[in-house]
Scaffold this motif. Structure first.
Motif, mmCIF file in Angstrom:
data_model
loop_
_atom_site.group_PDB
_atom_site.id
_atom_site.type_symbol
_atom_site.label_atom_id
_atom_site.label_comp_id
_atom_site.label_asym_id
_atom_site.label_seq_id
_atom_site.Cartn_x
_atom_site.Cartn_y
_atom_site.Cartn_z
ATOM 1 N N ALA A 1 0.830 -1.204 0.000
ATOM 2 C CA ALA A 1 0.000 0.000 0.000
ATOM 3 C C ALA A 1 0.866 1.256 0.000
ATOM 4 N N LEU A 2 1.915 1.267 0.828
ATOM 5 C CA LEU A 2 2.783 2.437 0.925
ATOM 6 C C LEU A 2 3.520 2.709 -0.385
ATOM 7 N N TYR A 3 3.973 1.656 -1.031
ATOM 8 C CA TYR A 3 4.788 1.825 -2.234
ATOM 9 C C TYR A 3 3.964 2.059 -3.491
ATOM 10 N N THR A 4 2.716 1.636 -3.495
ATOM 11 C CA THR A 4 1.938 1.719 -4.742
ATOM 12 C C THR A 4 0.796 2.728 -4.686
ATOM 13 N N THR A 5 0.637 3.425 -3.555
ATOM 14 C CA THR A 5 -0.372 4.481 -3.498
ATOM 15 C C THR A 5 0.210 5.713 -4.161
ATOM 16 N N ARG A 6 -0.294 6.060 -5.303
ATOM 17 C CA ARG A 6 0.236 7.171 -6.080
ATOM 18 C C ARG A 6 -0.916 8.008 -6.617
ATOM 19 N N ILE A 7 -0.598 9.169 -7.121
ATOM 20 C CA ILE A 7 -1.628 10.035 -7.686
ATOM 21 C C ILE A 7 -2.282 9.370 -8.890
ATOM 22 N N MET A 8 -3.593 9.337 -8.880
ATOM 23 C CA MET A 8 -4.363 8.776 -9.996
ATOM 24 C C MET A 8 -5.344 9.843 -10.483
ATOM 25 N N ARG A 9 -4.963 10.580 -11.519
ATOM 26 C CA ARG A 9 -5.830 11.648 -12.031
ATOM 27 C C ARG A 9 -6.823 11.140 -13.081
ATOM 28 N N ARG A 10 -6.530 10.004 -13.687
ATOM 29 C CA ARG A 10 -7.424 9.440 -14.707
ATOM 30 C C ARG A 10 -8.344 8.437 -14.023
ATOM 31 N N MET A 11 -9.633 8.793 -13.983
ATOM 32 C CA MET A 11 -10.588 7.990 -13.227
ATOM 33 C C MET A 11 -11.812 7.613 -14.056
ATOM 34 N N LYS A 12 -12.398 6.503 -13.694
ATOM 35 C CA LYS A 12 -13.681 6.112 -14.271
ATOM 36 C C LYS A 12 -14.794 6.905 -13.586
ATOM 37 N N PRO A 13 -15.902 7.127 -14.275
ATOM 38 C CA PRO A 13 -17.014 7.858 -13.649
ATOM 39 C C PRO A 13 -17.873 6.986 -12.733
ATOM 40 N N ASP A 14 -17.523 5.708 -12.600
ATOM 41 C CA ASP A 14 -18.321 4.783 -11.796
ATOM 42 C C ASP A 14 -18.457 5.279 -10.363
ATOM 43 N N PRO A 15 -19.655 5.241 -9.804
ATOM 44 C CA PRO A 15 -19.850 5.701 -8.423
ATOM 45 C C PRO A 15 -19.109 4.824 -7.423
ATOM 46 N N ILE A 16 -18.718 5.434 -6.316
ATOM 47 C CA ILE A 16 -18.042 4.720 -5.244
ATOM 48 C C ILE A 16 -19.081 4.322 -4.204
ATOM 49 N N PRO A 17 -19.190 3.041 -3.894
ATOM 50 C CA PRO A 17 -20.207 2.600 -2.921
ATOM 51 C C PRO A 17 -20.058 3.319 -1.581
ATOM 52 N N MET A 18 -21.171 3.562 -0.932
ATOM 53 C CA MET A 18 -21.155 4.242 0.357
ATOM 54 C C MET A 18 -20.323 3.470 1.371
ATOM 55 N N GLU A 19 -20.353 2.143 1.290
ATOM 56 C CA GLU A 19 -19.559 1.343 2.227
ATOM 57 C C GLU A 19 -18.070 1.655 2.086
ATOM 58 N N SER A 20 -17.605 1.819 0.842
ATOM 59 C CA SER A 20 -16.197 2.157 0.620
ATOM 60 C C SER A 20 -15.887 3.561 1.121
ATOM 61 N N GLN A 21 -16.809 4.485 0.886
ATOM 62 C CA GLN A 21 -16.614 5.850 1.367
ATOM 63 C C GLN A 21 -16.488 5.860 2.894
ATOM 64 N N CYS A 22 -17.326 5.072 3.548
ATOM 65 C CA CYS A 22 -17.286 5.010 5.013
ATOM 66 C C CYS A 22 -15.968 4.433 5.501
ATOM 67 N N ARG A 23 -15.465 3.392 4.831
ATOM 68 C CA ARG A 23 -14.202 2.797 5.252
ATOM 69 C C ARG A 23 -13.043 3.775 5.049
ATOM 70 N N ILE A 24 -13.084 4.552 3.966
ATOM 71 C CA ILE A 24 -12.029 5.529 3.698
ATOM 72 C C ILE A 24 -11.984 6.589 4.789
#
Length: 233
Positions: A6-29
């Motif tokens: 996670a530490l080594y591969t978390t990088r800026i991702m500016r190109r994204m899909k428009p797919d919605p993020i589930p509320m469960e994932s938002q809560c975990r974040i």
């Protein structure tokens, strides 16, 4: 996921899909974010999630304007390179960032989730940035990419008014985080100056004591990627 992955591969991702993020994932974040260490457990933070299309459209206009102001400052030398940076390398890096940033602006309203991060009396970000980084790591664990940007600082008052932020109580905008499922691939950032070039021991400029010419993840079984300095005889 292993913490080092996670530490080594978390990088800026500016190109994204428009797919919605589930509320469960938002809560975990955000639940990971609020577990971050903070001075005195004061928790002087607030996270404002934005997914309303009309609101994102207005923010997109502000973001594009702010980005023009930022590049004007760069061109004028008001946001200069660090003293150690090679001019050619810096120019090449800025060109890549600008190209990626242009696409980010063009597709701003398609970003599924924006999270505005606010703090009050935060001592230069000492409390809020650990929470921000925890949110990005948590997103990585969900397979979600993220971008941290402070470009909207040029229009901070307008943004705060738009979002109904009680600035009279001392709240100020620290950053905007954009989250979405990435179109790009995860990977270790290769364009980093190695540890031994940016670190010292005991006195500035003295040898750190080891050389690390390559990333240390994925792990090397025999540890050959760390080269210990030999003491002077």
């Amino acid at each position: 996921m292993d913490v080092h992955e996670a530490l080594y591969t978390t990088r800026i991702m500016r190109r994204m899909k428009p797919d919605p993020i589930p509320m469960e994932s938002q809560c975990r974040i955000l639940d990971a974010a609020i577990r971050a260490p903070n001075g005195g457990n004061a928790q002087r933070w607030h996270f404002l999630a934005v997914d309303d299309l009309a609101l994102k459209a207005r923010l997109a206009e502000l973001y594009a304007s702010c980005r023009q102001q930022e590049y004007a400052d760069i061109a004028a030398g008001r946001l200069g390179a660090a003293p150690h940076e090679d001019a050619v390398r810096r120019a090449e890096s800025l060109a890549r960032i600008k190209k990626s940033g242009d696409r980010f602006v063009e597709h701003f309203t398609e970003i599924p989730l924006l999270v505005f991060v606010f703090a009050v009396d935060d001592h230069g970000g000492a409390n809020i940035y650990p929470a921000i980084w925890s949110s990005l790591l948590a997103a990585r664990a969900e397979g979600i990419g993220g971008v941290l940007t402070t470009v909207l600082r040029y229009e901070a008052c307008t943004v705060c008014d738009l979002l109904g932020v009680p600035t009279a109580d001392g709240w100020r905008m620290i950053a905007m985080l954009a989250f979405g499922y990435p179109l790009g691939r995860w990977g270790v950032a290769a364009n980093r100056r190695p540890v031994h070039e940016v670190s010292s021991r005991n006195q500035w400029g003295e040898s750190f004591g080891a050389r690390v010419p390559e990333p240390l993840w994925p792990p090397d079984a025999d540890g050959a990627r760390i080269e210990l300095d030999r003491p002077a005889s």
